[in-house]
Scaffold this active site. Structure first.
Site, mmCIF file in Angstrom:
data_model
loop_
_atom_site.group_PDB
_atom_site.id
_atom_site.type_symbol
_atom_site.label_atom_id
_atom_site.label_comp_id
_atom_site.label_asym_id
_atom_site.label_seq_id
_atom_site.Cartn_x
_atom_site.Cartn_y
_atom_site.Cartn_z
ATOM 1 N N SER A 69 -1.456 -3.790 -89.458
ATOM 2 C CA SER A 69 -1.913 -3.450 -90.794
ATOM 3 C C SER A 69 -3.155 -4.295 -91.031
ATOM 4 O O SER A 69 -3.146 -5.514 -90.791
ATOM 5 C CB SER A 69 -0.835 -3.707 -91.846
ATOM 6 O OG SER A 69 -1.176 -3.019 -93.031
ATOM 7 N N GLU A 70 -4.231 -3.671 -91.465
ATOM 8 C CA GLU A 70 -5.535 -4.322 -91.389
ATOM 9 C C GLU A 70 -5.697 -5.480 -92.369
ATOM 10 O O GLU A 70 -6.655 -6.226 -92.275
ATOM 11 C CB GLU A 70 -6.671 -3.308 -91.560
ATOM 12 C CG GLU A 70 -6.754 -2.637 -92.918
ATOM 13 C CD GLU A 70 -5.973 -1.325 -92.977
ATOM 14 O OE1 GLU A 70 -5.035 -1.144 -92.176
ATOM 15 O OE2 GLU A 70 -6.305 -0.490 -93.829
#
Lengths: 217, 234, 217, 234
Positions: free
Chosen positions: C45-46
């Site tokens: 997840s960025e």
């Protein structure tokens, strides 16, 4: 005339509380031995430590803990380790308040040459080019003349440059000088050294304003 | 399930290395160098190498071992001054050398790993390093354009690692290892201690496993010290 | 016709062992629920985690542990946290093998529009522009048509672009398509959906080669 | 002695903030935001702010509190969609908004802190984000030139910190905080737990104290969760 250790001592007097400082190899390394009382500074070594401490006691060397000169060191409380990209982010990003390094030549416009002698084995610039290109406050620690007696404070560098127009101060065995407006400005004489001696040992333009005090070591 | 990057040892880890490839090799001086990978390279006798490494080892250790066997064609480094054989090969023209300011070397490796093809830096402006490079002023100060570096293989050395390739370095042995881990097409990590996933605190990992393709527990580490320097006990 | 969950399920069949995968908000998030047996992947997840796990049990939410959709999550064994610069170094540096995201429009040349509708409130592109500009393997998960029944698979995007020529595959409620050589190539039909229906719902050029199989969910 | 960056609290920490300045504010959504510094900004009523922050908070928390009071002139963000007051001010033209791809935002902050004035990235090429920006091909792929970001003040929030300003973040509350800490002329860190130097492992520090000018122990953290999402117990 100052000894190498006394050059370091004079430079140490320039330290200000709260500064982060990068010391080059040679005379600059000795600055750490002369921190004035009441002054807190932290030393960075560009291979990846802030808060570098003294050399370890014999038997306590750690192969994983060295400085940029590849010497074994210790870490002070509050130290931190980081990678080389982060280290030079600190340097390039002007988070280090003082850089002290040696030089083969300094020019009156602040140019510095300290990494290469044509025709000789070139060892490389290491971190010097990054340091001099970014630091706002660069003190050069060196002998005033080379082994042949020729001045190292020049009108223009003859050797390949490490950086341009970057040196702000020079401390030699003879004098403390400021580099500005395209000239060396004599601020202090080493104990027992005359202005005349400094003049004779300085090829670059030397500005002498009024009475030049002796250093107070 | 976490991914498993474990290989048996240096031999399996170096599967695919070949003559003429470009290698990044972590470490600063002899601190934090991938001793096992270097030994395996010597053993394999691969030649024509381009090595990107801050230093070139000493005569009889580190990359010096590859120099002795004349396996290296070109060194890309910031400082190479502890090595007589290096000097001999360089002066005789046998060895190509590309010297790069240390901060630019670190940042160029990071850029390679981070998909940044080029960036501007003030380091080296006005010196021979800037020859042929684009110069541009930012805020009135000249900078030069530096390009990303990449490697076919990156060899890095960490203190602890887990089977998913997550790495923790110790003290100043971190140095160039994290950026080189990012920039290798195949990154081989050797560690002093290999642990199962879950043993490393996810908050304390220096190199995320995503950058590591192969990991193995190294052995026989000499961890030589170039300049033992001590102070007297008071 | 596929439900949103089935679109995710079909995309999950594309996962390969050892992949790192970034899932966008919406349908893509559901892909994590359908990982095929024997396939190990890790989700990025960025906002700063690799090895994202399922949502926490009630009462075990941690405000410091969220995904890019700002939902509370958990971490799998082997997870790692990192800052946003490192996160996008992974993305830009092509260390993530698959990106799944939603779209408002996809064009037959692979252009994607998913961040802005002129005249409406613009919320921002978040990490989508970085993701689509760098990933080699981008699957779009979306409905085949919009709420008005108009095709979202177009000759050319009408909305402001998020990225150019980047989408490689599309899974909709009607079909699984590959985007190459300037056209949509129909690979599979959703169960019970005819080629004719897909044709009618696709504005962009649609290549139909031979018998088109039904998806196997 | 290690350096001491400790200040008494948010009031002292924000000495020198003024109307019209540029601020970086760490956090992703409401995760890892400097709650105390934001409250102090509200209290001081400083206006005309340019805020660089990935998000703009929600209506009644985070940067939303500054929006409510119309203290913000311009937002530089990647995503601002959880905030009705934001939408109102943006559509009415009261608020200037500069939207930046999230990775470019992170890298531009890092670049600002790292003395890199500009770099090339593929993100945004061919979109309106690229308008007016230099385009250059590397390896046949177009990239755009992005510039470093700087701020008069950077406000960051960490989990633990020591008196020398060394910081450790927890889990995904790290996000933009480390890069913003690098890029502030004055970086103010607030921490949940402030400890003496020597208590943090020098191997585990995320933000070296050199990037932090002022640090204080925060209080009254709400640590709101934007989207509580759970799964049923089996």
């Amino acid at each position: 005339m100052l000894s190498k250790d006394q050059i370091a001592q004079r430079i140490a007097q320039e330290l200000q509380n709260g500064w982060y400082v990068n010391l080059g190899i040679g005379i600059p390394t000795l600055v750490a031995n002369h921190i004035p009382d009441g002054i807190d500074v932290e030393f960075q070594s560009e291979n990846g430590i802030l808060g570098m401490g003294p050399f370890p006691y014999e038997g306590e060397e750690d192969a994983d803990l060295i400085n940029a000169g590849k010497q074994t060191i210790t870490a002070m409380p509050g130290a931190v380790y980081f990678d080389s990209a982060t280290s030079f982010a600190m340097i390039r990003g002007k988070h280090i308040q003082l850089t002290v390094l040696g030089a083969m030549e300094v020019a009156q416009n602040g140019d510095i040459a300290n990494w290469k002698i044509p025709g000789r084995m070139v060892k490389g610039m290491g971190g010097a080019m990054d340091l001099v290109a970014s630091a706002d406050n660069i003190i050069v620690a060196m002998m005033h003349t080379n082994k042949k007696g020729a001045s190292k404070l020049l009108k223009a560098c003859s050797l390949p440059l490490t950086g341009v127009g970057c040196v702000t101060r020079v401390v030699t065995n003879l004098a403390f000088l400021e580099v500005k407006n395209g000239a060396f400005h004599l601020l202090e004489r080493a104990p027992g050294v005359s202005v005349e001696e400094i003049k004779n040992a300085t090829e670059g333009e030397l500005i002498i304003n009024g009475e030049i005090p002796e250093m107070n070591l | 399930m976490a991914l498993n990057k474990v290989v048996a040892g240096p031999q399996e880890a170096l599967t695919g290395v070949a003559d003429g490839m470009t290698f990044m090799v972590g470490g600063f001086g002899l601190c934090g160098i991938p001793e096992n990978a270097i030994s395996e390279m010597v053993k394999r006798g691969i030649t024509g190498l381009t090595c990107i490494s801050n230093n070139a080892g000493v005569d009889d250790f580190g990359l010096g071992l590859l120099l002795q066997k004349k396996q290296i064609k070109k060194m890309i480094s910031s400082y190479v001054g502890e090595n007589d054989e290096f000097e001999r090969q360089m002066l005789s023209g046998e060895l190509e050398v590309d010297l790069i300011p240390q901060g630019s070397l670190a940042e160029r490796c990071r850029a390679g790993g981070a998909g940044i093809p080029a960036f501007f830096t003030p380091a080296g402006y006005g010196t021979e390093i800037a020859e042929g490079k684009e110069v541009r002023n930012f805020d009135g100060k000249p900078h030069i354009l530096e390009m990303a570096l990449h490697a076919d293989f990156a060899f890095v050395k960490a203190w602890r690692g887990d089977t998913a390739g997550n790495l923790i370095y110790k003290a100043t042995s971190k140095n160039f290892n994290p950026m080189m881990a990012m920039a290798g097409k195949i990154t081989v990590a050797e560690v002093e201690e290999l642990v199962p996933v879950g043993e490393l605190d996810p908050n304390q990992i220096h190199t995320p496993g995503v950058f590591v393709q192969r990991i193995f527990q190294g052995s026989g580490y000499e961890k030589r010290i170039e300049r033992v320097t001590t102070r007297p006990r008071v």
